[in-house]
Scaffold this active site. Structure first.
Site, short mmCIF file in Angstrom:
data_model
loop_
_atom_site.label_atom_id
_atom_site.label_comp_id
_atom_site.label_asym_id
_atom_site.label_seq_id
_atom_site.Cartn_x
_atom_site.Cartn_y
_atom_site.Cartn_z
N ARG A 1 0.82 -1.22 0.00
CA ARG A 1 0.00 0.00 0.00
C ARG A 1 0.86 1.28 0.00
O ARG A 1 0.50 2.29 0.61
CB ARG A 1 -0.97 0.03 1.20
CG ARG A 1 -1.95 -1.12 1.26
CD ARG A 1 -2.95 -1.05 0.10
NE ARG A 1 -4.03 -1.99 0.28
CZ ARG A 1 -4.05 -3.25 -0.17
NH1 ARG A 1 -3.02 -3.71 -0.87
NH2 ARG A 1 -5.09 -4.02 0.01
N SER B 1 -10.70 -0.96 3.11
CA SER B 1 -9.97 -1.09 4.38
C SER B 1 -9.57 0.29 4.87
O SER B 1 -8.90 1.03 4.14
CB SER B 1 -8.71 -1.92 4.20
OG SER B 1 -9.01 -3.20 3.72
N GLU C 1 -5.03 3.56 6.20
CA GLU C 1 -4.72 3.38 4.77
C GLU C 1 -5.34 4.52 3.96
O GLU C 1 -4.78 4.98 2.96
CB GLU C 1 -5.26 2.04 4.28
CG GLU C 1 -4.85 1.71 2.86
CD GLU C 1 -5.82 0.83 2.13
OE1 GLU C 1 -6.73 1.37 1.45
OE2 GLU C 1 -5.69 -0.41 2.21
P1 FAD Z 1 -8.90 8.63 -5.12
O1 FAD Z 1 -9.59 8.24 -3.86
O2 FAD Z 1 -9.57 9.61 -6.01
O3 FAD Z 1 -7.44 9.19 -4.76
C1 FAD Z 1 -6.60 8.48 -3.88
C2 FAD Z 1 -5.26 9.24 -3.76
O4 FAD Z 1 -4.60 9.21 -5.02
C3 FAD Z 1 -5.43 10.72 -3.45
O5 FAD Z 1 -4.32 11.11 -2.68
C4 FAD Z 1 -5.40 11.40 -4.81
O6 FAD Z 1 -4.95 12.73 -4.76
C5 FAD Z 1 -4.41 10.52 -5.53
N1 FAD Z 1 -4.65 10.45 -6.98
C6 FAD Z 1 -5.74 9.94 -7.60
N2 FAD Z 1 -5.57 9.97 -8.93
C7 FAD Z 1 -4.37 10.52 -9.16
C8 FAD Z 1 -3.63 10.84 -10.34
N3 FAD Z 1 -4.10 10.59 -11.57
N4 FAD Z 1 -2.41 11.44 -10.19
C9 FAD Z 1 -1.92 11.70 -8.96
N5 FAD Z 1 -2.57 11.42 -7.82
C10 FAD Z 1 -3.78 10.85 -7.92
N6 FAD Z 1 -7.63 -0.80 -2.45
C11 FAD Z 1 -6.79 -1.86 -2.60
O7 FAD Z 1 -5.58 -1.69 -2.76
N7 FAD Z 1 -7.26 -3.14 -2.56
C12 FAD Z 1 -8.56 -3.43 -2.39
O8 FAD Z 1 -8.94 -4.59 -2.37
C13 FAD Z 1 -9.48 -2.34 -2.22
N8 FAD Z 1 -10.79 -2.57 -2.02
C14 FAD Z 1 -11.64 -1.52 -1.87
C15 FAD Z 1 -13.01 -1.80 -1.69
C16 FAD Z 1 -13.91 -0.77 -1.55
C17 FAD Z 1 -15.39 -1.09 -1.36
C18 FAD Z 1 -13.47 0.57 -1.61
C19 FAD Z 1 -14.45 1.69 -1.50
C20 FAD Z 1 -12.12 0.85 -1.77
C21 FAD Z 1 -11.19 -0.19 -1.90
N9 FAD Z 1 -9.82 0.04 -2.07
C22 FAD Z 1 -8.95 -1.02 -2.26
C23 FAD Z 1 -9.29 1.41 -2.07
C24 FAD Z 1 -9.40 2.13 -3.44
O9 FAD Z 1 -10.29 1.47 -4.29
C25 FAD Z 1 -8.04 2.23 -4.13
O10 FAD Z 1 -7.12 2.90 -3.30
C26 FAD Z 1 -8.13 2.98 -5.46
O11 FAD Z 1 -6.92 2.84 -6.17
C27 FAD Z 1 -8.46 4.45 -5.29
O12 FAD Z 1 -8.67 4.98 -6.57
P2 FAD Z 1 -9.42 6.36 -6.78
O13 FAD Z 1 -9.33 6.70 -8.23
O14 FAD Z 1 -10.78 6.30 -6.20
O15 FAD Z 1 -8.49 7.33 -5.94
N1 EPU Z 2 -10.67 -10.85 9.94
C1 EPU Z 2 -11.35 -10.96 11.13
N2 EPU Z 2 -12.42 -10.14 11.32
C2 EPU Z 2 -12.84 -9.26 10.40
C3 EPU Z 2 -12.14 -9.16 9.18
C4 EPU Z 2 -11.04 -9.96 8.97
O1 EPU Z 2 -11.00 -11.75 12.00
O2 EPU Z 2 -13.83 -8.57 10.65
C5 EPU Z 2 -9.51 -11.74 9.72
C6 EPU Z 2 -9.93 -13.11 9.22
O3 EPU Z 2 -9.16 -14.10 9.88
C7 EPU Z 2 -9.51 -13.13 7.77
C8 EPU Z 2 -8.31 -12.18 7.78
O4 EPU Z 2 -8.65 -11.19 8.76
O5 EPU Z 2 -9.15 -14.39 7.34
C9 EPU Z 2 -8.10 -11.48 6.44
O6 EPU Z 2 -9.33 -10.90 6.03
P1 EPU Z 2 -9.65 -10.60 4.50
O7 EPU Z 2 -9.31 -11.79 3.67
O8 EPU Z 2 -11.02 -10.06 4.42
O9 EPU Z 2 -8.62 -9.51 4.12
P2 EPU Z 2 -8.07 -8.23 4.90
O10 EPU Z 2 -6.69 -8.54 5.35
O11 EPU Z 2 -9.03 -7.76 5.91
C10 EPU Z 2 -6.91 -7.25 2.79
C11 EPU Z 2 -6.82 -5.94 2.10
C12 EPU Z 2 -8.03 -5.74 1.21
C13 EPU Z 2 -8.07 -6.85 0.18
C14 EPU Z 2 -8.13 -8.19 0.90
C15 EPU Z 2 -8.03 -9.35 -0.05
C16 EPU Z 2 -5.50 -4.45 3.44
C17 EPU Z 2 -5.48 -3.28 4.35
N3 EPU Z 2 -6.69 -4.86 3.05
O12 EPU Z 2 -8.01 -7.18 3.69
O13 EPU Z 2 -7.89 -4.50 0.55
O14 EPU Z 2 -9.17 -6.71 -0.68
O15 EPU Z 2 -7.04 -8.30 1.84
O16 EPU Z 2 -6.73 -9.45 -0.53
O17 EPU Z 2 -4.44 -4.97 3.09
C18 EPU Z 2 -8.37 -2.17 0.72
O18 EPU Z 2 -7.15 -1.98 0.67
O19 EPU Z 2 -9.19 -1.24 0.76
C19 EPU Z 2 -8.88 -3.54 0.70
C20 EPU Z 2 -10.18 -3.83 0.78
#
Ligand code: FAD
Ligand code: EPU
Length: 339
Positions: free
Chosen positions: A165, A239, A335
């Site tokens: 991240r 997250s 994050e």
């Molecule tokens: P924004 O929120 O618009 O911006 C994020 C940051 O990047 C800000 O600082 C902004 O200024 C900067 N930025 C954006 N675009 C540019 C650009 N073109 N040039 C320079 N800076 C820029 N993230 C994960 O890694 N893994 C996941 O599994 C994951 N799951 C998610 C699930 C949900 C339901 C949600 C809501 C979010 C999740 N995220 C996850 C977080 C998010 O989706 C990512 O961080 C995504 O890349 C953000 O993209 P955005 O375009 O919305 O960025």
């Molecule tokens: N867990 C709990 N309780 C909860 C949630 C999770 O005990 O309420 C424990 C469980 O044991 C589970 C483990 O945490 O097995 C891992 O949970 P999960 O697989 O849901 O993934 P996570 O570690 O919570 C991360 C990323 C997610 C990404 C998933 C899948 C981060 C901060 N988050 O979540 O990314 O989608 O793994 O790879 O690394 C995001 O960055 O926004 C995001 C959603």
């Protein structure tokens, strides 16, 4: 280019926070961006936010500066070699639609990253990752515009200093560059990543006979839909905290008191532990105060049930950090980008 004034950002951030931008404009090309930056109403000494899909941002107050939304579009196959397709996507492309485009064209490598909200331009910012894949695994290069120098630079993989991240754009280059496009190096012969436990289970449940990038994507979509809130229904930014990475010795010590604490090997002999588990085991999962809450299916996700403001969500995150610190001696790091 016209800059709009006092624009509500509520529809432009996935938390659904009703903050206002003092000035707002979208741009669909570098030419338009330069017009804004050179325009009479732009002042370089004021705060500037580049916005993508707004899915990793928490506004805790109105933004007293310029919010410029990157809407540059386009996807292009720029190069091929024996094993790879090099696909360039502009920053304003929706990430999930780009993943679907690649799957439809049999470009393999980002299927595990299906259904992550946001745009392509933000994907390198925090090296998005899910289900055993991070974009650093398929990243080839990006082009970014330096705001002060008004020059475009190319960053290769090592220049981005990708980590969990993390990237150079969140550290030493924070706020300096606007990412214009990203080129991904995708495989002709897919290498399937099904090692993440939940994927195996879901593929079995789906009774998949012939594994494909499409079936992996479908499995990821099913898992995500089951446990993550849909931002169109319930405001959130995924997250809220990172999973802490701790020394092996500390992990083993914690395990003696908490045998079910999940941990996964990380670089340098350290262990990544599940922040969701720590939060759940301090009693926050399903907690709600007004419209700010900790999601009942995934404790790592903080939610806005309707009219919470950014400070409500931020205060909740602070209380969670304090409880986890008190009980486990571990400091959670946010994050989500706090503004
Ligand atoms: P924004 O929120 O618009 O911006 C994020 C940051 O990047 C800000 O600082 C902004 O200024 C900067 N930025 C954006 N675009 C540019 C650009 N073109 N040039 C320079 N800076 C820029 N993230 C994960 O890694 N893994 C996941 O599994 C994951 N799951 C998610 C699930 C949900 C339901 C949600 C809501 C979010 C999740 N995220 C996850 C977080 C998010 O989706 C990512 O961080 C995504 O890349 C953000 O993209 P955005 O375009 O919305 O960025
Ligand atoms: N867990 C709990 N309780 C909860 C949630 C999770 O005990 O309420 C424990 C469980 O044991 C589970 C483990 O945490 O097995 C891992 O949970 P999960 O697989 O849901 O993934 P996570 O570690 O919570 C991360 C990323 C997610 C990404 C998933 C899948 C981060 C901060 N988050 O979540 O990314 O989608 O793994 O790879 O690394 C995001 O960055 O926004 C995001 C959603």
């Amino acid at each position: 280019m016209i800059l709009s004034e006092n624009i509500s950002l509520k529809p432009l951030n996935s938390f659904g926070i009703d903050a206002k931008a003092r000035f707002f404009a979208g741009f669909t090309s570098l030419v338009q961006l330069n017009e804004i930056l050179a325009g009479p109403s732009f002042r370089a000494d004021q705060p500037l936010l580049i916005l993508g899909g707004g899915s990793n941002i928490l506004f805790t107050k109105d933004f007293d500066g310029y919010v410029l939304k990157n809407e540059i579009k386009g996807i292009e196959l720029v190069q091929e070699d024996a094993a790879h397709y090099y696909v360039k996507a502009s920053a304003g492309e929706n990430w999930h639609q780009f993943v679907m485009y690649c799957i439809n064209h049999n470009y393999a490598g980002i299927e595990n990253l299906s259904l992550i909200p946001g745009n392509v331009g933000a994907s390198p910012m925090q090296n998005i990752g899910a289900y055993g894949v991070e974009i650093k695994d398929v990243f080839y290069e990006l082009e970014a515009f330096h705001l002060k120098e008004k020059k475009t630079y190319t960053f290769r993989n090592k220049d981005c200093e990708f980590g969990y991240r993390e990237s150079v754009f969140k550290k030493k280059h924070k706020g300096q560059f606007i990412i214009l496009n990203v080129t991904f190096r995708l495989q002709k012969q897919p290498v399937f990543h099904t090692q993440y436990g939940a994927i195996e289970q879901e593929l079995n449940r789906m009774q998949i006979q012939d594994l494909s990038i499409k079936s992996i994507s479908d499995a990821v979509i099913n898992i995500r839909t089951a446990k993550l809130p849909d931002p169109a229904v319930t405001g959130n930014a995924g997250s809220f905290f990172k999973n802490p990475i701790i020394p092996q010795a500390l992990f083993e010590k914690l395990k003696t008191s908490y045998p079910s604490l999940p941990g996964y090997p990380s670089a340098n002999n350290e262990i990544k532990i599940a922040a969701g588990w720590l939060i759940e085991n301090t009693g926050w999962k399903g907690y709600r105060n007004g419209d700010a809450g900790c999601y009942d299916k995934q404790a790592l996700v903080l939610v806005n049930y309707g009219d919470a403001n950014g400070s409500d969500i931020y205060s909740l995150s602070q209380s969670i950090i304090e409880s986890v610190q008190e009980k486990f001696g571990i400091t959670l790091e946010r994050e989500v980008n706090i503004l």
